[in-house]
Motif scaffolding. Sequence first.
Motif, PDB file in Angstrom:
ATOM      1  N   THR A  99       0.828  -1.205   0.000  1.00 15.07           N
ATOM      2  CA  THR A  99       0.000   0.000   0.000  1.00 15.07           C
ATOM      3  C   THR A  99       0.864   1.256   0.000  1.00 15.07           C
ATOM      4  O   THR A  99       1.908   1.320   0.660  1.00 15.07           O
ATOM      5  CB  THR A  99      -0.921   0.003   1.240  1.00 15.07           C
ATOM      6  N   GLU A 108      -8.348   1.415  -4.898  1.00 12.71           N
ATOM      7  CA  GLU A 108      -7.047   1.072  -5.435  1.00 12.71           C
ATOM      8  C   GLU A 108      -5.955   1.853  -4.717  1.00 12.71           C
ATOM      9  O   GLU A 108      -6.193   2.927  -4.185  1.00 12.71           O
ATOM     10  CB  GLU A 108      -6.980   1.366  -6.941  1.00 12.71           C
ATOM     11  N   SER A 109      -4.746   1.291  -4.747  1.00 14.08           N
ATOM     12  CA  SER A 109      -3.581   1.974  -4.204  1.00 14.08           C
ATOM     13  C   SER A 109      -2.358   1.502  -4.985  1.00 14.08           C
ATOM     14  O   SER A 109      -2.207   0.309  -5.245  1.00 14.08           O
ATOM     15  CB  SER A 109      -3.395   1.669  -2.717  1.00 14.08           C
ATOM     16  N   ARG A 165      -3.064  -0.743  -8.061  1.00 14.92           N
ATOM     17  CA  ARG A 165      -3.656  -2.079  -7.955  1.00 14.92           C
ATOM     18  C   ARG A 165      -4.820  -2.050  -6.968  1.00 14.92           C
ATOM     19  O   ARG A 165      -4.924  -1.132  -6.142  1.00 14.92           O
ATOM     20  CB  ARG A 165      -2.618  -3.105  -7.526  1.00 14.92           C
ATOM     21  N   GLN A 166      -5.705  -3.077  -7.071  1.00 17.70           N
ATOM     22  CA  GLN A 166      -6.818  -3.175  -6.139  1.00 17.70           C
ATOM     23  C   GLN A 166      -6.286  -3.247  -4.714  1.00 17.70           C
ATOM     24  O   GLN A 166      -5.314  -3.960  -4.439  1.00 17.70           O
ATOM     25  CB  GLN A 166      -7.662  -4.411  -6.433  1.00 17.70           C
TER      26      GLN A 166
END
Length: 320
Positions: free
Chosen positions: A31, A59-60, A63-64
């Motif tokens: 993250t 998202e971060s 990406r999910q």
Amino acid sequence: MVVRLQYARSASPSTIVIASDRTLVALDSRTDPGLVDQLWGQVSAGTGFESLIGSIPAESAGRQLAFVAIGDIVERADGAAFHALVNGPIGFDVAAAGAPRHVAPTGSSPWLRTNLQSVSHIAIGADAETPQFPLGAGVVATSRIDVAIGEVAQATASTSQRSGEPGSVLLDSHDDAHDGQTVAHVPSANTLTGPVRLADVPHTRPTMMFGYRVNGGQAFALDLPHRYGRSPRVVSGGEARLVPLLSPTKTVSATHLDLRQIGDAVVVSDLGSTNGTSVMEPGAHWRRMAPGESVAVAAGTFIDLGDGNVIEVMPGVPLR
């Protein structure tokens, strides 16, 4: 409210945990640090659950975002109640009303929202193979975090205070329900050496904390004596954690088995069950216990109560 958090240090942490005494957020270790800092600001400020989850993006870092959010934790007489949102495959484990349960999205839905009651333990991540360390409010990168709530947390805190060692967890055992029973010795890595009366086993300070799991589920510590059955009970004056088991055919007795740690020994006691109990130590064959028999066993032992209910004794974790 009494909440006790512990986390495992890891060379390859899979999860970033943001924690306070009322909120817990576990995020994928990849993250974006900026998002972690933002969420820590909200958690440390006491932001409510609804506002918190409303600020977590889908998202971060391109990406999910997989995460677990647990908030508005409130202690009640029968355990904690809280709200939870799971997004993606992380999931978490709880002990609710003494029974283990895994909480994660099912089917085609990528997320799950739920409210849980009567919870004494919360765990996120793989079983810890290293000692765990206490965590107050803060942010850690880890592979595992455990949360004890209410009486469970108070018990571990009080034994730590008696030890004089900050952060340590010691066992406070009770043998009220077993006076007069005989413990038969099975060769194992514990301190019992031959047949003894359970009441005569010395309650020495343990150097390890052993655990158990039911049917391959989440592992929990043997921090108190545990009683298993369809509707287990404790005799007057005793103390134990009650673990209800499903038994459609009623093969499992109402109060079937007692499992406890005394010093560095783990003792299994059949409580006069109707259909009996079988044990299998590592490298040995299944052996049926006599009604009312107690036996010291090693980590890795399996205990069969019937109707598919099998308890596994987990390896001990060194106590600091």
